[in-house]
Structures are given as C-alpha cells and as structure tokens.
Enzyme design. Structure first.
Site, PDB file in Angstrom:
ATOM      1  N   GLU A 100      64.613  79.907 -65.941  1.00 44.39           N
ATOM      2  CA  GLU A 100      64.770  78.559 -66.476  1.00 44.39           C
ATOM      3  C   GLU A 100      66.122  78.044 -65.990  1.00 44.39           C
ATOM      4  O   GLU A 100      67.131  78.732 -66.150  1.00 44.39           O
ATOM      5  CB  GLU A 100      64.744  78.579 -68.017  1.00 44.39           C
ATOM      6  CG  GLU A 100      64.866  77.169 -68.556  1.00 44.39           C
ATOM      7  CD  GLU A 100      64.866  77.076 -70.079  1.00 44.39           C
ATOM      8  OE1 GLU A 100      64.711  78.107 -70.752  1.00 44.39           O
ATOM      9  OE2 GLU A 100      65.050  75.945 -70.569  1.00 44.39           O
ATOM     10  N   ARG A 128      64.861  95.036 -70.495  1.00 47.52           N
ATOM     11  CA  ARG A 128      65.891  94.247 -69.847  1.00 47.52           C
ATOM     12  C   ARG A 128      67.144  95.086 -69.647  1.00 47.52           C
ATOM     13  O   ARG A 128      67.327  96.109 -70.288  1.00 47.52           O
ATOM     14  CB  ARG A 128      66.187  92.964 -70.608  1.00 47.52           C
ATOM     15  CG  ARG A 128      66.600  93.128 -72.049  1.00 47.52           C
ATOM     16  CD  ARG A 128      66.445  91.827 -72.827  1.00 47.52           C
ATOM     17  NE  ARG A 128      67.325  90.773 -72.368  1.00 47.52           N
ATOM     18  CZ  ARG A 128      66.902  89.552 -72.016  1.00 47.52           C
ATOM     19  NH1 ARG A 128      65.629  89.250 -72.076  1.00 47.52           N
ATOM     20  NH2 ARG A 128      67.758  88.634 -71.633  1.00 47.52           N
ATOM     21  N   LYS A 142      72.282  83.779 -71.521  1.00 44.96           N
ATOM     22  CA  LYS A 142      72.810  82.550 -70.947  1.00 44.96           C
ATOM     23  C   LYS A 142      73.447  81.678 -72.020  1.00 44.96           C
ATOM     24  O   LYS A 142      74.433  80.999 -71.763  1.00 44.96           O
ATOM     25  CB  LYS A 142      71.691  81.799 -70.230  1.00 44.96           C
ATOM     26  CG  LYS A 142      71.384  82.403 -68.864  1.00 44.96           C
ATOM     27  CD  LYS A 142      70.368  81.579 -68.108  1.00 44.96           C
ATOM     28  CE  LYS A 142      68.978  81.844 -68.616  1.00 44.96           C
ATOM     29  NZ  LYS A 142      67.946  81.183 -67.823  1.00 44.96           N
TER      30      LYS A 142
HETATM   31  P1  ATP Z   1      68.822  84.966 -71.162  1.00 41.18           P
HETATM   32  O1  ATP Z   1      68.239  85.729 -72.320  1.00 41.18           O
HETATM   33  O2  ATP Z   1      69.958  85.629 -70.479  1.00 41.18           O
HETATM   34  O3  ATP Z   1      69.080  83.543 -71.465  1.00 41.18           O
HETATM   35  P2  ATP Z   1      66.278  84.381 -70.135  1.00 41.18           P
HETATM   36  O4  ATP Z   1      65.263  85.433 -70.297  1.00 41.18           O
HETATM   37  O5  ATP Z   1      66.222  83.215 -71.036  1.00 41.18           O
HETATM   38  O6  ATP Z   1      67.703  85.047 -70.088  1.00 41.18           O
HETATM   39  P3  ATP Z   1      65.156  83.280 -67.779  1.00 41.18           P
HETATM   40  O7  ATP Z   1      65.756  82.264 -66.908  1.00 41.18           O
HETATM   41  O8  ATP Z   1      63.973  82.913 -68.595  1.00 41.18           O
HETATM   42  O9  ATP Z   1      66.328  83.821 -68.685  1.00 41.18           O
HETATM   43  O10 ATP Z   1      64.876  84.613 -66.986  1.00 41.18           O
HETATM   44  C1  ATP Z   1      64.181  84.679 -65.775  1.00 41.18           C
HETATM   45  C2  ATP Z   1      63.625  86.052 -65.619  1.00 41.18           C
HETATM   46  O11 ATP Z   1      64.672  87.023 -65.653  1.00 41.18           O
HETATM   47  C3  ATP Z   1      62.676  86.398 -66.750  1.00 41.18           C
HETATM   48  O12 ATP Z   1      61.520  86.990 -66.207  1.00 41.18           O
HETATM   49  C4  ATP Z   1      63.438  87.381 -67.583  1.00 41.18           C
HETATM   50  O13 ATP Z   1      62.572  88.300 -68.164  1.00 41.18           O
HETATM   51  C5  ATP Z   1      64.366  88.034 -66.569  1.00 41.18           C
HETATM   52  N1  ATP Z   1      65.591  88.516 -67.223  1.00 41.18           N
HETATM   53  C6  ATP Z   1      66.448  87.809 -67.973  1.00 41.18           C
HETATM   54  N2  ATP Z   1      67.421  88.588 -68.464  1.00 41.18           N
HETATM   55  C7  ATP Z   1      67.179  89.839 -68.008  1.00 41.18           C
HETATM   56  C8  ATP Z   1      67.823  91.106 -68.162  1.00 41.18           C
HETATM   57  N3  ATP Z   1      68.937  91.242 -68.892  1.00 41.18           N
HETATM   58  N4  ATP Z   1      67.285  92.175 -67.540  1.00 41.18           N
HETATM   59  C9  ATP Z   1      66.179  92.048 -66.788  1.00 41.18           C
HETATM   60  N5  ATP Z   1      65.527  90.887 -66.601  1.00 41.18           N
HETATM   61  C10 ATP Z   1      66.004  89.789 -67.196  1.00 41.18           C
HETATM   62 MG    MG Z   2      63.906  82.609 -70.965  1.00 38.07          MG
END
Ligand code: ATP
Ligand code: MG
Length: 565
Positions: A37, A264, A274
């Site tokens: 996102e 994760r 984020k």
């Molecule tokens: P955050 O929780 O840091 O805001 P998010 O999951 O909201 O991260 P996205 O932009 O939706 O962020 O993530 C894009 C992809 O990266 C998703 O498939 C998510 O599962 C993966 N991702 C995010 N954080 C991690 C992590 N710490 N380890 C592995 N994969 C991750």
């Molecule tokens: Mg997300």
C-alpha cells in the site's frame, strides 16, 4: 533438478509451489505479486516479502512477479510513496518488467463485481454507523447480531449502492456489506464491509469515485484479475483467508489463487510498522524516511547497506510459519560479510591528536604504499603521503597506560600502519585544561614498511593521516534507534517512542580522512581501518564538505552469539 533446488534451500512455500508444478495445477505457471500500500516507505520487513515473491518467480521457468500498488485508501496514500517503493524494489535488484499494476485500475471491475454480489443476494447496503457495526459484530465469545438492513431487496440495494456511488450520501453514512454469517466463529465473516463512502480525490482516479472498496474485497479480486497463482502474505491474513476464498467462490471467478501465509520479519531494536515509522518521521524524531537509523530500505541504503547484504540476510532467515524476532546483529553480520569483500580500506582519524615527528625532515613527503583490500589482491594498492606532522586517534594514546593497553604512551614505541615505528618522547598539554593536545615522537628510518631490521617487536599498529595532506570530514556515528530489543511490546509501556535511544546519533566534526577520498562518490563505501565501514552520505556530502555515515562497526557481535550458541 529444478532451478529452485539449485539456488535456494527450500521452505514450505517453495515446496507447495514445486508440488503444484508437478501436478500441473496452474498449467505450469508461477505468478506471484508484491502488493504494497503506498502509504509509507518500504522497510526491511517488506524486503523479506520482496525477496520471497520475486525470488520464487525467478527460480521457476517462466515465473513472473507483479508489483501491484494496493491503493484503495486515498486518505493515507501519496505519489511520493509510489515512487520510493519502485526505486527501492529496483535497488534491491528486482524487476517487475511490464507487470506494474494498481488496484485502482480495477475500480470499474470491482464495482461490477459488487453489483453482481448484490444481484445474487450476497451483499447489502447497511445504514448502521461504524460504531453500531462494531457493536453488532459481537466478539469471539458473543455471536453477532444481524443488521436491520440485511433483508433489503436486491433492487433496493442496487439503487442505494448506485446512489452511494453518485455522491448522494455523506462519508460513513452507509456501507456495502457482504452477506455471509453473523454467527461465524471467524469475525471477518460476520458480514464484512466491502465498500465505504469517502469523498476524497484519489491520486490516480481523481474525483471519479467517492466510494472505495475495502482491502479484503480488493485484494483477492486483484489477484484473480491478474491471474496470480500463489498469493503470499503475512500471518495476520490467515483469518482473512476464508473471506478471500468466499469472495472468489461466490463470484465464480475464472482464476482462484491460493493464499499462503508466512511469518513476518521482526527485528530487534527497531519498529517495523509503517504507522510507527511515519510517527517518527512526522514528529521529527528522525530526519526523514531515509534517516540512516531507520529500518527503511532508503534508510539502510543511505546508511551504506548493500542490496546483496539484504538479500543474503533474507535468504538466511528463511521463510516459516512461526513468528519470531531476528537479532539485528545477524543483519549487521551479513553486511560485514559483504563489505569485507568489497570495501576498499582507507585511513581516517575520527578524533584527531596531533603528532610531530621531531627527527623527520621539515617539508619532506614520502608516498607510502598501502593495500586497498587484504581480502582481494585484485583491488591493488595506493599511495598515502607521510610527513613530519600527523594525526592519530586520541584514544590510541594514554599518558598513564593501564594494563593491557599496548598502544602509544610516553616512552613507548608503536608501529604506524604502512609507515614506521615511532616512539613518544614528549607530551604537550593545554596549560589551562591539562588536556593532551600534541605528542612529540621520533621515528626509526630503518623501520619503513613496519619492520625493524634488528627484529625488535612492537605490540600495536595505529592508523594515522598526514596532517597537511588529510581532508576535513564530518562523520556520523549511528547506534540502535531504540534501547529496548522490542520497543513496540505493550509490556514496555504504551508509547514505543519512550524507548528511543538518545545516543543513536553522534556527529563528529573535524575528522581527518586520507587525501584519496577527495574523489569519493556519493554513496561509496569504505572500511576506515580499525573503525568500521563507512559510506559517503549521498544527500549531505559534497566534494568540498565530506560527510560519512558509519554503516557498521567492525565488532561482530553476531559471531560471538553464534559461537556461544
Ligand atoms: P506495516 O504493517 O509495516 O504497515 P503492511 O503490511 O501494512 O506493513 P503493506 O504495504 O500492506 O504493508 O505490505 C506489502 C506486503 O509486504 C504485504 O504482503 C505484507 O504482508 C508484506 N510485509 C509487510 N511487513 C512485513 C514484514 N515485517 N515481514 C514480511 N512481510 C511483510
Ligand atoms: Mg497492509
């Protein structure tokens, strides 16, 4: 042997994919996607997902990985984030080719899908407020209660949904919900909201829409539209999988990807959401998303990390189903391993102490040969100037040396790297403060290159620079951003920011670096002998005002941890 066997140790996801190929489940296709996102910069956790998704695609003949922006919430998203994400994925060494997509490009099709659900009696417009919806949803112990609008006719729902789209209603006044099961043990299945009203222009679709699809509705359908075979996501989506499957089943889509969840990445001494990173940026606790203390890809890059080190780290931590926290020391270990091979060595004095060689002729300059990288003879040698006035590191001299301090002290002889033995004969102090401000030494001309013909030994070798030839530089020393291994843990208190490390950045002015660094390029990496790995800051450094970031010190705490373990 398939390519994946040869390149990667396997994991449960690669095993599933190999099995699907064997049974020809997806006609031999492997299509993955990385779906960020655009509401912030990518961090090292995303790197794990990127390496997995792009890695799996690359390992399999004809495999493809899409970069898809999951841009369904215009209130938090921005073009700046889109550009940074693309740059970071590329920098990590991955290529989406023609496969760049935006969920917002599917808004028309998603709207059609929603209409179909309504017509099939599988979705309804609900007028409950956000709070009421939450209240009606129930809890794990308490079943949900059906919305009074659940029984609206398809025609009424169609009309209301169209009017939602037409902009007739205020934000939050109505939503479209999937009609599933208010008694489901899975809360995600209790008539989840799939569309909401948001009167806000979108960075790509402008004013065209005032209703936006929710993540759970958008994601599975985007995967399906793109013909994804394996939709790899993190564990928090495990409970969403039944909804993912429900939407695709109810709509009878031609393509039904398999969602697979993995743990994760969590890393000690930092935060990885984020939202929290944005908090640090917006409140000025760090100097932007690319602050070298941040776990963001852009921060790590600015700090001096290499894509190779990050990819190697991701490979070593592997992919599993169980949550764990990885020691930051492992990431640093991977970095040292890479920089040790590739970073040229130079001599830089961070806290200079002036040394005058009394018996060295005034005005004389020798060009001494120094090895660029003992790990790689191909990197050759260079010349460093030696003269009567030098700088050494303040901490390499003690007027009253404690036991086991073998470096310079009054009357003691040490080696200057690539140069001579010197012996301290006089200590000059500031009359007011008593601080040592200058040393007088003699050198032994017979010891050039660092060895005495009479075989006498010294116990220390110091780095140094020639005072008149060396260049002035600012050096930024970084330490952990937080003092706690898990600053976001609620047990540590309500606000993770309380654990910020006040000593995470130390700025040293008036450092002296060897003259060869005058031509250093922004972002170039060096080992400052005996100090650590440093990177010329790509933002603040210029030819006339050098700035170096300490990427990582030389001390490898991971090697110790590994030994003990
Ligand atoms: P955050 O929780 O840091 O805001 P998010 O999951 O909201 O991260 P996205 O932009 O939706 O962020 O993530 C894009 C992809 O990266 C998703 O498939 C998510 O599962 C993966 N991702 C995010 N954080 C991690 C992590 N710490 N380890 C592995 N994969 C991750
Ligand atoms: Mg997300």
């Amino acid at each position: 042997m398939t390519r994946s066997d040869s390149m990667h140790s396997s994991d449960f996801i690669r095993t599933i994919i190999a099995e699907d190929l064997k049974t020809n489940k997806n006609q031999g296709r492997v299509v993955t996607r990385f779906p960020p996102e655009p509401n912030g910069y990518l961090h090292i956790g995303h790197a794990k997902s990127i390496c997995l998704n792009f890695g799996v695609a690359a390992e399999n003949e004809g495999g493809v990985c899409h970069l898809r922006f999951d841009d369904t919430n215009p209130s938090k998203e921005d073009i700046e984030y889109i550009e940074s994400i693309k740059a970071d994925v590329r920098w990590l060494g991955f290529d989406w080719g023609d496969h760049l997509y935006y969920a917002s490009d599917y808004f028309d099709r998603l709207y059609e899908y929603a209409i179909q659900l309504i017509k099939d009696g599988k979705a309804y417009v609900c007028d409950l407020s956000t709070d009421e919806i939450r209240e009606y949803r129930g809890t794990l112990r308490r079943p949900g209660k059906e919305s009074p609008h659940r029984t609206r006719s398809a025609d009424e729902n169609l009309e209301l949904f169209e009017r939602m789209r037409g902009g007739e209603f205020e934000d939050g006044s109505r939503v479209l919900r999937a009609k599933i099961d208010m008694a489901s043990p899975n809360l995600n299945m209790r008539d989840p909201v799939i569309y909401r009203i948001l009167h806000m222009p979108h960075h790509r679709t402008g004013d065209k829409w005032c209703i936006y699809p929710m993540y759970d509705f958008t994601h599975c359908l985007s995967d399906s539209i793109e013909g994804i075979t394996h939709s790899l996501c993190t564990l928090e989506f495990e409970d969403h999988r039944p909804l993912y499957d429900w939407v695709l089943d109810e709509l009878n889509t031609a393509c039904h990807p398999q969602q697979i969840e993995f743990a994760r990445l969590n890393l000690s001494y930092t935060v990885m959401s984020k939202r929290k990173l944005l908090d640090l940026v917006e409140k000025g606790y760090v100097n932007g998303w690319d602050d070298p203390r941040m776990p963001t890809i852009s921060g790590l890059r600015r700090r001096g990390y290499t894509p190779e080190a990050i990819r190697n780290f991701c490979e070593r931590i592997g992919v599993a189903k169980r949550d764990s926290t990885i020691d930051l020391a492992l990431l640093e270990h991977c970095l040292r391993e890479d920089l040790n091979k590739r970073a040229p060595r130079v001599m830089s004095v961070l806290r200079p102490l002036k040394v005058v060689i009394e018996n060295y002729p005034e005005g004389k300059v020798e060009e001494l040969e120094a090895i660029n990288n003992p790990e790689d003879p191909d990197m050759g040698t260079r010349k460093v100037p030696f003269s009567r006035v030098l700088y050494i590191e303040k901490e390499d001299f003690r007027e009253e040396p404690p036991k086991k301090f073998f470096r310079l002290a009054p009357g003691r002889e040490v080696r200057l790297r690539y140069a001579y033995f010197i012996k301290c004969v006089d200590v000059i102090k500031d009359k007011q403060t008593g601080e040592v401000i200058e040393l007088h030494c003699t050198y032994d001309p017979e010891t050039q290159g660092g060895w005495a013909p009479d075989g006498r030994k010294v116990k220390a070798t110091l780095h140094w620079v020639s005072a008149p030839h060396s260049l002035d530089a600012e050096v930024r020393l970084y330490d952990h951003l937080f003092t706690k291994p898990n600053p976001a843990d609620e047990k540590e208190g309500p606000d993770f920011k309380a654990h910020l490390n006040p000593g995470s950045l130390e700025i040293l002015k008036s450092c002296r670096v060897e003259p060869g660094l005058s031509g250093a390029l922004p972002g170039s990496r060096y080992q400052f002998e005996r100090q650590g790995y440093f990177c010329m800051d790509p933002v603040d450094s210029s030819a006339g005002a050098l700035v170096f970031n300490r990427t990582v010190s030389l001390r490898d705490s991971w090697a110790n941890i590994a030994k003990k373990g």
